[in-house]
Each structure stands twice: as C-alpha cells, then as structure tokens.
Design a protein around this motif. Structure first.
Motif, PDB file in Angstrom:
ATOM      1  N   LEU A 104      -2.899  -0.311  -6.191  1.00  0.00           N
ATOM      2  CA  LEU A 104      -2.400  -1.431  -5.385  1.00  0.00           C
ATOM      3  C   LEU A 104      -2.388  -2.727  -6.169  1.00  0.00           C
TER       4      LEU A 104
ATOM      5  N   GLU B   7       0.829  -1.206   0.000  1.00  0.00           N
ATOM      6  CA  GLU B   7       0.000   0.000   0.000  1.00  0.00           C
ATOM      7  C   GLU B   7       0.865   1.259   0.000  1.00  0.00           C
TER       8      GLU B   7
ATOM      9  N   ASP C 136      -3.216  -6.452  -3.824  1.00  0.00           N
ATOM     10  CA  ASP C 136      -4.510  -6.181  -3.184  1.00  0.00           C
ATOM     11  C   ASP C 136      -5.213  -7.447  -2.734  1.00  0.00           C
TER      12      ASP C 136
END
Length: 579
Positions: A274, A264, A304
């Motif tokens: 992401l 992140e 992610d």
C-alpha cells in the motif's frame, strides 16, 4: 450518611441506548437518569461525585489566584454578533427569542460575556493581571448526542479567563493555569496526559488539551516515549523524511485496473504494498470563488497515510471535499483513478503534496482514466513535483518525534480539559482595552481555560472499571468507605458494633456510608461494587465472635480480616489525608 436516609437505586441491566461502559455503569449505579436526548438528571449518588470534582477544582483555582464569579446561562445575541460567532458557530448554538422578539443564546461557552465584563470593569494597567472563573451549565445542540455524559447536550464546565497587559504576561498566566490543571488532575487520581492541540473554533494561538487515558477514548494522542513531546493527532507534526528518493528502477506503464478504486484494492490487485501507491484527494477551496485559479485543489498523499483536515485547512485555507460530479467536471474521470501525471500544466488547479510523497519512487497512481492506473511512476522523470509541499497527514507509530528525541507512539484519550492562549482574538473584536502607564489604550491579552466537570465523571469510569462495576479514585468517589453490617436489623451485636464504628469514622471526617437497609449480603456487596466505593468493611456475627471485621478494597480480589480495635487506624492508613 446512613443508606436508609439516602437514595440508592441500582439496576441489574443497562438500558438499550447505553453504548459505552461509563454510560451503562452510571445508569446501573443510579447516578444519572435520562430526561431527553443528551439531557440527564444527576441523581444523589452522581451529584456527590460532581461536587467532589468541583471542590478540587475550586481549591486549586483559588490557590492559583483565580477569582470565582458566575456568568449567566442565557446570553444576548449582540455580544456574539460582535465577535462574528453568531454566524460562525453553526447549528450547535441554541438560539432563542424572548417575549420582545430579541435574540439570545443558551451559552455553550462564555468568551463574549467575560470580555464584555472586562471592558466595562477593567480600566487601568494597575488592575491587571486578573483571572476570573466560574462553574456553570453549558448547552451545545449536538447533532447526535451519545455516550451519556461524554457527549451530551447539557453539561457542566469550569471556565477561567485571564486578562494581561502583554504577551509575556499572558504566557505567565497560561503557565500558572497549566500547572494548576496538572495539580487538579493529579488530585483526581486519574492517569492523564497534557498534549499540544489546535485552537479550533475558540481561536487564538497556543493551546494544550488534557486527556484522561482510556482505551475507549475518541481521541488519538501522540507522544514520544523518550521525551516530553505530546500532541493530539490534529496538531502532531509529521517531519519531512530524511532519506533520499531512490533512483527509478522501472518504466512508467499504464495498466488496466477494472473496478479497483481504493488504494488498498489497487495495490492488492497489482500485488504491491500500500505504501507504494499515491492517494489523490480532491477539494474545493471555499475562500476562492468558483472559476478562479486554485478554487479546485488536488492533494497528494502516500496510500497508507490519512489526511489531517486541520493541517490541510491551515495549508490551503477553508475547504470542503469535492463531490463526484465536481471531480468529473474538473478532471474528466471519476474518483479512484486520479493521478498527478498530466496535471502539472493545469493553471486552474492548485496542486499540493505531503512531505512523504516527495521521496516515493516507482509508485502507483491513477491515470486520470476510468479503470486505468500507472505503475513505475517517478518524480522529475515522469512528472514534476508539486510546487507546494507541506505536512498534510496524520502521524503514524514509529514516525520520528518532532523534538528529535525518539519515535512517536499513539494511545487513546478522552479530552476533559483545554487551555488556550487567546491573545487579542476577543478583546480586539469587542474593543476590550485598558489604559497603560502613559494613559494610552491597549488591547488586553486573554487566556481561556476549561475543564469538563461532568465529562470527568464519565472519563474516570472509562479508565477505572471491571466486570463488577465502577472503581472510583478515592478523591472523587461518592463515599470513601462503606460499612456493610450483616443482619443489622436482626443482630444487636452487629448493630451496636456497626453504629460505634460508624460514629468513630464520622468523627475523623471520613466520608462513610453505612448500609442499614437490611439487604441480603449478596445484594449489598453487588450494589457497592457496582457503585464503586473504594473501601468496604463487613461486620458479621461470625467475625465478631473472633474479634474480627472484614476489609476489602475495591480492587482487591480477597478480603482481609482485621481486629475490631485495629480497624480505625487500619482505615486511616488507607486514607492518607485522614492519617
């Protein structure tokens, strides 16, 4: 039941250690009292709920052909040593010794005991199939008991165990129990969902969990809105992507990312989504000795996505996450800067990738150097794909359903039941056999079916409550109807009307309690709304002068005036089983 002959002990405030709504409301409603960490006394009001839950379970289990027995709470260690769970179960297993220094356990479950019973009492194929069940106290020495009855150490469960001649017989027994569970939870009046699940420490093959739907649930349930597919997050399948990998559009470059370790943070720093980053997870495969090839493993995920530990264990075997010192020792740089570039020729490493990783292009990953990352990385051009590609991740909203029908959605649930196809997991370890038609010994096929009796109490409250208190489904409420006579101790008219109505409802078999304590109306109403009785009838002098009583359902915002003579049939209509 008259309130003056019962025990009602409500509180205005919940204790400080009550964290979730069901725990707070059960304590405030006088249903439980804490004796020790994760250990509770069930007070009269709470016990009535538990008994109603048990009655429904017994009726449906008996209807399904299961036979009730009762197994002991204390079990000899030798049985658990036979199956290997004496060592494997870990610190949750409460071990004790008797005066002769012999080892015993306080049972968390009863697979070993029922298998021992079966191997001693079942001799012939003619005795199969058979399904035994009991409702009994359990104890699991939870590291951090919390949430009242939801995660206590001592609790009550219903266990059932089926024994069959073959796999086909097991599947039939399993389906019978699955259907019985659906009937049980329908009768509880709860919103629930059965989902495919992982067997975990119990062992065996197929299994389903039964979850009460609640926003406060600890478990994530995955389901398709367009089909019957449902699974818990641990078992939900993430299909390989159908789209092809895009052609490279950028060259690979090493860029400084000072102090940026998490995906992140890195993508924010580089102003990229992401999903464009590659997450690297380092693990130690505990089944492979240190120093042997594959002992140290690297798993690649999209930035992610989250690692699914159950799937990972199935793909790579028993593992633990690598420590920072182990990562530096094996890869030469700290975590947060790891990437696949340069690892492909390392014979000492096991390299894995999730399906979703294979279609990434121009992605960001660590450069295996502190404070440095690569951008514009592409498979085949800059680094070969790992040879082992599998499903390692948790599914996310919008993923395609594994059955090909629609997309996946996620909701929260509280696990209150679990059914397993154990197969020969325990009969093999304990040599539980029967003689077939030819006189030859065969291993029994086993199924296991559990319901958390006391946990259902908490789950029902988590699903059914408001700012005033609990809202019980009718079938498991401590009482179905409460009569609230205003001035019972002062008004002969109120008292005689209340006594007459109470007697009529009792004769009809309606589970009614009359509050004859002489409390003020506000106190009475607050108590019964907190306790959650589904139907309330108020008898007051003002209404009686007009020939009326006042009815209010627990979910109703306003009361309804009902003629005195019409109240009994009115209530009977509200209680279908008494209609």
């Amino acid at each position: 039941m008259r309130a003056s002959h019962f025990f009602i002990s409500t509180l205005k405030e919940a204790p400080a250690d009550a964290e979730i709504i069901s725990h707070k409301l059960m304590v405030r409603a006088g249903m439980i009292r804490r004796l020790g960490s994760g250990i509770y006394a069930y007070m009269p009001m709470g016990l009535r709920v538990i008994q109603k839950i048990e009655n429904i379970i017994r009726e449906e289990m008996n209807k399904a052909g299961a036979i009730e027995l009762l197994m002991p709470i204390v079990q000899p260690a030798e049985l658990w040593q036979e199956t290997g769970r004496w060592q494997k179960y870990g610190p949750e297993l409460l071990r004790i010794k008797d005066r002769h220094d012999r080892d015993f356990i306080i049972q968390p479950t009863s697979e070993e005991v029922i298998t021992d019973i079966a191997r001693n009492v079942i001799k012939s194929y003619r005795q199969l199939p058979v399904n035994f069940y009991h409702i009994q106290t359990k104890f699991r020495d939870e590291r951090r008991p919390r949430f009242g009855l939801m995660r206590g150490r001592e609790f009550t469960m219903k266990d059932a165990y089926s024994f069959d001649r073959d796999v086909e017989g097991l599947k039939k027994s399993y389906q019978i129990m699955f259907n019985a569970y659906v009937n049980i939870f329908n009768r509880f009046g709860l919103k629930f969902r059965p989902v495919a699940a992982d067997n975990g420490a119990i062992g065996g093959s197929g299994s389903h969990e039964f979850h009460v739907i609640a926003e406060t649930g600890e478990d994530a349930l995955v389901y398709s809105r367009e089909s019957d597919y449902a699974a818990n997050m641990e078992a939900a399948i993430a299909l390989p992507p159908v789209q092809e990998r895009a052609a490279p559009a950028h060259t690979m470059q090493k860029v400084p990312t000072p102090g940026q370790k998490a995906c992140e943070d890195v993508t924010t720093f580089l102003k990229q989504p992401l999903s464009q980053s590659l997450k690297v997870i380092a693990a130690i495969r505990t089944e492979i000795p240190e120093g042997q090839p594959g002992h140290f493993a690297v798993i690649l995920l999209r930035g992610d996505h989250e690692l699914n530990e159950i799937k990972t264990q199935k793909n790579i075997g028993e593992f633990r996450f690598a420590s920072e010192s182990e990562i530096i020792h094996h890869l030469g740089c700290p975590s947060g800067y790891l990437g696949p570039v340069g690892l492909q020729n390392r014979q000492d490493l096991a390299l894995y990738a999730d399906h979703a990783v294979t279609v990434m292009s121009d992605f960001i990953c660590g450069a295996n150097e502190k404070d440095m990352h690569f951008t514009g990385v592409n498979w085949e051009r800059d680094v070969p794909l790992p040879s082992i590609i599998a499903d390692f991740r948790n599914v996310v909203e919008g993923d395609p359903s594994p059955d090909g029908k629609g997309t996946l959605a996620i909701q929260r649930g509280i696990e209150v039941g679990h059914v397993f196809q154990l197969g020969t997991r325990y009969s093999e370890d304990m040599n539980a056999t029967y003689l077939d038609e030819n006189g030859k010994p065969q291993l029994m096929q086993m199924g296991c079916y559990g319901i958390g009796v006391t946990r259902i109490v908490g789950a029902a409250i988590e699903q059914n409550n408001d700012e005033r208190g609990i809202i019980w489904p009718l079938s498991i409420a401590p009482f179905e109807v409460v009569l609230c006579p205003l001035g019972y101790d002062r008004s002969e008219t109120v008292r005689s009307t209340a006594d007459s109505l109470y007697g009529e409802l009792k004769k009809l078999g309606i589970d009614v309690i009359m509050d004859d304590r002489g409390e003020r109306p506000g106190v009475m109403f607050s108590d019964w709304e907190l306790i959650g009785i589904p139907h309330r009838i108020v008898i007051g002098e003002r209404g009686l002068k007009e020939g009326k009583l006042e009815y209010q359902g627990r979910r109703d915002r306003e009361a309804t005036a009902v003629a005195i003579k019409e109240m009994v049939p009115f209530i009977r209509e509200k209680l279908p089983r008494n209609g």
